[in-house]
Design an enzyme around this catalytic site. Structure first.
Site, PDB file in Angstrom:
ATOM      1  N   TYR A 105     -12.031  16.078 -43.016  1.00  0.00           N
ATOM      2  CA  TYR A 105     -12.495  15.922 -41.642  1.00  0.00           C
ATOM      3  C   TYR A 105     -13.984  15.636 -41.789  1.00  0.00           C
ATOM      4  CZ  TYR A 105      -8.274  18.595 -40.363  1.00  0.00           C
ATOM      5  OH  TYR A 105      -6.993  19.046 -40.220  1.00  0.00           O
ATOM      6  N   CYS A 108     -16.221  18.674 -41.343  1.00  0.00           N
ATOM      7  CA  CYS A 108     -15.926  19.905 -42.077  1.00  0.00           C
ATOM      8  C   CYS A 108     -17.020  20.220 -43.093  1.00  0.00           C
ATOM      9  CB  CYS A 108     -14.590  19.754 -42.788  1.00  0.00           C
ATOM     10  SG  CYS A 108     -14.241  21.034 -44.018  1.00  0.00           S
ATOM     11  N   PHE A 110     -17.017  22.310 -45.610  1.00  0.00           N
ATOM     12  CA  PHE A 110     -16.498  22.416 -46.958  1.00  0.00           C
ATOM     13  C   PHE A 110     -16.245  21.026 -47.552  1.00  0.00           C
ATOM     14  CE2 PHE A 110     -14.810  26.791 -45.687  1.00  0.00           C
ATOM     15  CZ  PHE A 110     -15.944  27.402 -46.188  1.00  0.00           C
ATOM     16  N   CYS A 111     -15.806  20.110 -46.719  1.00  0.00           N
ATOM     17  CA  CYS A 111     -15.635  18.725 -47.185  1.00  0.00           C
ATOM     18  C   CYS A 111     -16.988  18.144 -47.567  1.00  0.00           C
ATOM     19  CB  CYS A 111     -14.997  17.874 -46.089  1.00  0.00           C
ATOM     20  SG  CYS A 111     -13.324  18.390 -45.623  1.00  0.00           S
TER      21      CYS A 111
END
Length: 327
Positions: A105, A108, A110-111
């Site tokens: 995403y 996001c 964490f991405c």
């Protein structure tokens, strides 16, 4: 009701270093969004309560920091002086697989951690933006959160584990001078920093709308989902952020954000990076999580009122341009 239930998993990926999905928020009816946002979050259950969980997961509220994810990745040009620094700090490519694909995403956090690592180590990668409603892009995987990274067909999940595994492949001999310090601050990012971000980006109506404007513009949303998500989602997340403040004992959002920024600067102990002359995995984790919010109002306030700006600018130069190969 299937879409509302789908939002349930949205907030459960945060603690694990992964994001679930915000588009789900868009599909849910506004009244359900607001109701679910005001309800207490429980560890199990069904119905409206799960709606706010989904929102939290996509934006990192519960464990990924909605805030960080919300803003997405914004890349600004680096001044000439930073370019010289990039040559000095950026790692040369040592691990070049044939195909790297990141399922993500855009908002996001964490991405964005994984992307910061790939960019810094000059590893080209293709991005597949996952539709948070249907998740059709990752139906092939039993793992239903993001990020998911595939290296020549091999699936890897959980942002911190992905980064640790890739680092070992790049440096099989192990080159971390102070592994204990690095590990401590990587845990701090996932366990503390991300929780401070969401209450800040959804602090009031205008900031919540600012965040969702970016999310809906850059995420994989249909036209209808985009319209509903921007306004209903912003409203829901505003109330969710209030719950997060209580959960994490935050009384003043900005003060908490500034304190986290100053804590990180203190950890540097006068060094350019926590890793010394070059960024280490902790530097990349902090940078990745902050990059989505850097140019939102909360991020601008953070840079203006703390000492983190110089380090952040150095990191922009060190990480360099995105290695993403598709638009």
């Amino acid at each position: 009701m299937r879409r509302v239930h789908g939002l349930a998993t949205y907030g459960r990926g945060i603690a694990a270093g992964s994001c679930t999905s915000p588009a789900t928020v868009a599909a849910a009816m506004p009244n359900l969004l607001v109701r679910s946002a005001m309800l207490s979050t429980t560890s199990s259950g069904s119905g409206p309560q799960f709606l706010s969980r989904r929102l939290s997961d996509y934006f990192g509220l519960s464990g990924t920091s909605v805030a960080a994810g919300v803003v997405g990745t914004m890349f600004f040009s680096v001044a000439a002086s930073s370019m010289a620094q990039e040559v000095h700090a950026k790692e040369l490519p040592k691990f070049l697989p044939k195909e790297v694909v990141l399922y993500q995403y855009e908002a996001c956090p964490f991405c964005n951690k994984v992307k910061a690592f790939l960019d810094y180590y000059s590893i080209p990668y293709k991005v597949v933006e996952v539709n948070p409603m249907s998740k059709k892009e990752i139906k092939w995987s039993e793992y239903k959160k993001v990020p998911i990274l595939t290296i020549d067909g091999e699936q890897m999940v959980d942002s911190s584990e992905i980064i640790s595994d890739l680092f070992k492949r790049i440096h099989p001999e192990g080159t971390c001078a102070d592994a204990e310090e690095e590990a401590k601050w990587r845990k701090w990012v996932d366990g503390h920093l991300v929780h401070v971000l969401s209450p800040n980006i959804y602090r009031n109506a205008s900031e919540a709308l600012e965040s969702f404007d970016y999310i809906t513009s850059h995420g994989n949303f249909s036209f209808t989902e985009r319209l509903v998500a921007k306004y209903a989602g912003a409203t829901a997340m505003y109330f969710v952020s209030k719950k997060l403040k209580k959960k994490y004992n935050i009384t003043d959002e900005r003060a908490s954000l500034y304190e986290a920024a100053e804590t990180w600067v203190d950890a540097l102990k006068g060094r350019d990076y926590l890793g010394g002359s070059r960024p280490n995995l902790a530097d990349l984790a902090v940078f990745g999580v902050l990059r989505p919010i850097r140019y939102l109002k909360s991020g601008k306030d953070m840079v203006e009122h703390t000492r983190i700006g110089e380090w952040y600018t150095r990191m922009e130069g060190a990480v360099g341009e995105p290695m993403r190969t598709n638009a």
